[in-house]
Motif scaffolding. Structure first.
Motif, PDB file in Angstrom:
ATOM      1  N   ILE A  20       0.830  -1.197   0.000  1.00 18.43           N
ATOM      2  CA  ILE A  20       0.000   0.000   0.000  1.00 18.43           C
ATOM      3  C   ILE A  20       0.873   1.259   0.000  1.00 18.43           C
ATOM      4  CG2 ILE A  20      -0.184   0.176   2.526  1.00 18.43           C
ATOM      5  CD1 ILE A  20      -3.189   0.834   2.047  1.00 18.43           C
ATOM      6  N   HIS A  24      -9.467   1.242  -1.198  1.00 16.50           N
ATOM      7  CA  HIS A  24      -8.900   2.528  -0.784  1.00 16.50           C
ATOM      8  C   HIS A  24      -9.055   2.624   0.726  1.00 16.50           C
ATOM      9  CE1 HIS A  24      -7.568   6.539  -2.149  1.00 16.50           C
ATOM     10  NE2 HIS A  24      -8.385   7.105  -1.276  1.00 16.50           N
ATOM     11  N   VAL A  67      -4.618  -5.158   4.296  1.00 18.30           N
ATOM     12  CA  VAL A  67      -4.373  -3.727   4.130  1.00 18.30           C
ATOM     13  C   VAL A  67      -2.969  -3.486   3.565  1.00 18.30           C
ATOM     14  CG1 VAL A  67      -4.112  -1.532   5.364  1.00 18.30           C
ATOM     15  CG2 VAL A  67      -6.005  -3.069   5.931  1.00 18.30           C
ATOM     16  N   ARG A  68      -1.980  -4.112   4.133  1.00 11.27           N
ATOM     17  CA  ARG A  68      -0.598  -3.881   3.730  1.00 11.27           C
ATOM     18  C   ARG A  68      -0.347  -4.245   2.265  1.00 11.27           C
ATOM     19  NH1 ARG A  68       2.637  -3.418   8.509  1.00 11.27           N
ATOM     20  NH2 ARG A  68       4.533  -3.893   7.343  1.00 11.27           N
ATOM     21  N   LEU A  78      -2.558  -4.087  -0.169  1.00 12.17           N
ATOM     22  CA  LEU A  78      -3.496  -3.416  -1.075  1.00 12.17           C
ATOM     23  C   LEU A  78      -2.750  -2.691  -2.194  1.00 12.17           C
ATOM     24  CD1 LEU A  78      -6.451  -2.493  -1.675  1.00 12.17           C
ATOM     25  CD2 LEU A  78      -5.970  -0.489  -0.258  1.00 12.17           C
ATOM     26  N   ASP A  79      -3.179  -2.918  -3.414  1.00 10.85           N
ATOM     27  CA  ASP A  79      -2.632  -2.203  -4.563  1.00 10.85           C
ATOM     28  C   ASP A  79      -3.406  -0.899  -4.710  1.00 10.85           C
ATOM     29  OD1 ASP A  79      -1.310  -1.443  -6.842  1.00 10.85           O
ATOM     30  OD2 ASP A  79      -2.445  -2.765  -8.167  1.00 10.85           O
ATOM     31  N   TYR A  90      -4.092   3.114  -2.248  1.00  9.60           N
ATOM     32  CA  TYR A  90      -3.582   4.158  -1.365  1.00  9.60           C
ATOM     33  C   TYR A  90      -4.221   4.120   0.014  1.00  9.60           C
ATOM     34  CZ  TYR A  90      -0.854   6.556  -4.909  1.00  9.60           C
ATOM     35  OH  TYR A  90       0.106   6.860  -5.841  1.00  9.60           O
ATOM     36  N   CYS A  91      -3.383   4.417   0.978  1.00  7.95           N
ATOM     37  CA  CYS A  91      -3.816   4.730   2.336  1.00  7.95           C
ATOM     38  C   CYS A  91      -3.629   6.237   2.501  1.00  7.95           C
ATOM     39  CB  CYS A  91      -2.976   3.961   3.353  1.00  7.95           C
ATOM     40  SG  CYS A  91      -3.259   4.438   5.062  1.00  7.95           S
TER      41      CYS A  91
END
Length: 298
Positions: free
Chosen positions: A2, A209, A258-259, A261-262, A264-265
């Motif tokens: 992410i 997202h 979460v980590r 995820l392709d 944005y955080c």
């Protein structure tokens, strides 16, 4: 892994404030976040970056900033209002279209009744939609989802405080009836009585997202007791500096879902009134938030 981004709302720039004459100028905002090391931002309200989409993209490009997302509230329980809101879609998404992609975050529209209900399960249930309204709202949300996808953009539901799609249960009803993606906002989910860690795990396949926020426990308590409504809680600082509130941010960021995820955080700490004079303090707070997030992700 992410990626990290930012948003104008942390600098007091959003739908509630867009008409203020003392907003931070867009070039000042973009120059500042680039200097802080950000390479991506959400667009803010329509027209903030520039009155014309191509100009907004050119302005962001000059500062080396990618435009990644935009936000659109919809009156999902009102057919005439929904059609009017959908008609405004062009202006809302045109900046992302001009930039070549991104994600549109759809939410139900805030209402005074739901602003008063926020933070209380009893008040949420008392003001919730009936079964027929849920079905019609889901149909409209799917229509909006299809329209956004037809424009070549990704799309996600943003469960949002002071709306009828605030709690986990209310969000689940929309997700079960549509194929829209999901934006997990850790702060709004806590206000809605939810658990962002469990919610993200349960809907990992829909996650597109992330909005990362923390929530001040004392103000959340006042909200729950009905001493303030959500519109009053915002300027009081319900969304506080990371690590000072009740959101399990470190646990949330530890999730493999979460980590990996392709996407944005986006680091957010909503503010209502920020002027140029306030920028050093806001920048210092945001830098502390970002440093904590980087440590948690390390």
């Amino acid at each position: 892994m992410i990626k990290l981004g930012t948003a104008p709302v942390s600098w007091g720039i959003w739908e509630m404030t867009i008409d203020r004459p003392d907003l931070i100028p867009p070039d000042t905002y973009l120059e500042t976040i680039a200097d802080m090391g950000y390479a991506a931002t959400e667009t803010g309200p329509p027209g903030y970056l520039a009155p014309v989409a191509a100009q907004a993209v050119e302005r962001a490009n000059r500062h080396g900033i990618e435009l990644i997302a935009t936000f659109l509230p919809l009156r999902l329980d009102d057919e005439a209002g929904f059609e009017e809101d959908l008609g405004a879609l062009d202006r809302t998404v045109e900046v992302l279209e001009a930039s070549g992609g991104g994600i549109v975050l759809l939410a139900d529209m805030e209402t005074p009744d739901r602003a008063r209900a926020a933070g209380s399960e009893e008040r949420r249930v008392a003001t919730g939609w009936d079964a027929d309204t849920v079905e019609r709202a889901a149909e409209r949300l799917q229509r909006a989802t299809d329209v956004v996808r037809a424009r070549g953009l990704d799309v996600a539901l943003h469960p949002h405080a002071a709306t009828h799609v605030e709690s986990e249960e209310e969000s689940d009803r929309m997700l079960e009836r549509t194929d829209i993606g999901l934006c997990v906002d850790t702060g709004h989910l806590i206000v809605g009585g939810g658990d962002p860690v469990a919610f993200a795990k349960r809907h990992a396949s829909r996650l597109r997202h992330v909005h990362l926020k923390d929530v001040d426990e004392a103000i959340l308590g006042r909200l729950a007791r009905g001493e303030v409504d959500m519109d009053e809680a915002w300027p009081l600082g319900i969304f506080c500096e990371f690590g000072a509130g009740v959101v399990p941010i470190a646990e949330f960021l530890a999730l493999p879902e979460v980590r990996s995820l392709d996407g944005y955080c986006v680091i957010e700490q909503d503010r209502v009134a920020v002027t140029v004079d306030d920028m050093p303090a806001v920048r210092a707070s945001d830098e502390r938030n970002r440093s904590r997030v980087q440590d948690w992700l390390a």
